[in-house]
Scaffold this active site. Structure first.
Site, short mmCIF file in Angstrom:
data_model
loop_
_atom_site.label_atom_id
_atom_site.label_comp_id
_atom_site.label_asym_id
_atom_site.label_seq_id
_atom_site.Cartn_x
_atom_site.Cartn_y
_atom_site.Cartn_z
CG LEU A 1 21.59 -36.60 -58.46
CD1 LEU A 1 21.96 -35.17 -58.32
CD2 LEU A 1 21.51 -36.90 -59.50
CG ASP A 2 18.49 -41.09 -55.24
OD1 ASP A 2 17.06 -40.29 -55.75
OD2 ASP A 2 18.29 -42.22 -55.27
CB THR B 1 15.80 -38.65 -58.04
OG1 THR B 1 17.30 -38.98 -57.80
CG2 THR B 1 16.04 -37.52 -58.85
CE LYS C 1 15.76 -44.25 -51.04
NZ LYS C 1 15.57 -43.81 -49.20
CE LYS D 1 28.01 -43.34 -55.47
NZ LYS D 1 27.26 -42.38 -55.21
CD GLU E 1 26.44 -42.50 -51.78
OE1 GLU E 1 25.82 -42.55 -50.87
OE2 GLU E 1 27.68 -42.31 -52.37
CG ASP E 2 21.04 -41.65 -50.11
OD1 ASP E 2 22.17 -41.26 -50.68
OD2 ASP E 2 20.68 -41.66 -50.01
#
Ligand code: B16
Ligand code: MG
Length: 226
Positions: A11-12, A18, A46, A146, A170-171
């Site tokens: 998500l983020d 966010t 993060k 993770k 994924e970031d």
């Protein structure tokens, strides 16, 4: 051609940014505790769970607190974070994301969320994209963070698809590692020099179609180890 049955999204940093709201909320708490918390430090948070994020901030300030106090502070931070989230509108969705999700749906590709955030369902609501997800695995549904693959394995299970037919977006480095640990293909969203272990790295979803993405995945996966 490799069969792709599902796409699993962090998500983020992938669907929405966010991170700045997390930063502002943690910064307020850190200021109150007399800890010098910078944007650089924020990078360490993060993809990390709420309690682990607090532990990182406390270690920056060399502060040791009881578990009870830590739970209280994490709740305090979350209330501030929620104030920001509740003011968020759907135009904060990152460019191209909504079209890409809708195109996956049209192609009958399964779509799931795999996020460390316990606030993920609320954020999807604010972005008005809840309906575009077939399954939502958030921080309330996993016990291992993770790079453990749990969040993505649960996503595949919820969609009843095989892991080798899943692509993870994924970031975060830990998220790419989680995808690899799950035996899934990974697409890094962001900087190729950071997301070096991803099978493919894209700058974002703007102008991206599932067909062009799958084509790129097919070109790289035979050459790269999963
Ligand atoms: P919450 P992701 C993660 O989301 C954020 O990247 C991370 O900074 C945050 O601490 C974590 O969610 C927990 O969030 O406090 O809302 O439960 O990248 O896994 O989608
Ligand atoms: Mg992320």
């Amino acid at each position: 051609m490799k069969k792709i049955a599902a796409c699993l999204f962090d998500l983020d940093g992938v669907l929405v940014d966010t991170a700045r709201y997390h930063y502002l909320a943690w910064k307020k708490l850190a200021d109150e505790l007399g800890i010098d918390f910078t944007l650089e430090h924020n990078e360490l948070l993060k993809g990390v769970s709420r309690m682990d994020s607090l532990d990182i901030i406390l270690s920056i300030g060399k502060l040791q607190l009881s578990q009870e106090k830590k739970i209280e502070l994490a709740d305090q931070k979350n209330r501030v974070y929620l104030d920001y989230i509740l003011q968020m509108s759907d135009d904060e969705i990152l460019p191209g994301v909504k079209d890409f999700l809708a195109a996956l749906r049209e192609k009958k590709i399964g779509v799931a969320l795999g996020s460390a955030s316990k606030n993920a369902p609320l954020i999807l609501e604010r972005l008005k994209i809840t309906d575009l997800f077939d399954a939502v695995i958030d921080g309330t549904k996993v016990s291992k963070a993770k790079p453990d693959p749990e969040v993505f394995l649960k996503g595949a299970e919820a969609l009843s698809v095989a892991v080798e037919e899943c692509i993870v977006f994924e970031d975060a480095i830990a998220g790419i590692d989680a995808a690899r640990n799950a035996g899934m293909m990974s697409v890094g969203v962001g900087d190729p020099s950071t997301l070096i272990k991803a099978n493919l790295v894209i700058p974002g979803f703007s102008g991206l179609t599932p067909d062009s993405l799958f084509q790129q995945i097919n070109e790289v996966t035979p050459k790269m180890e999963l």
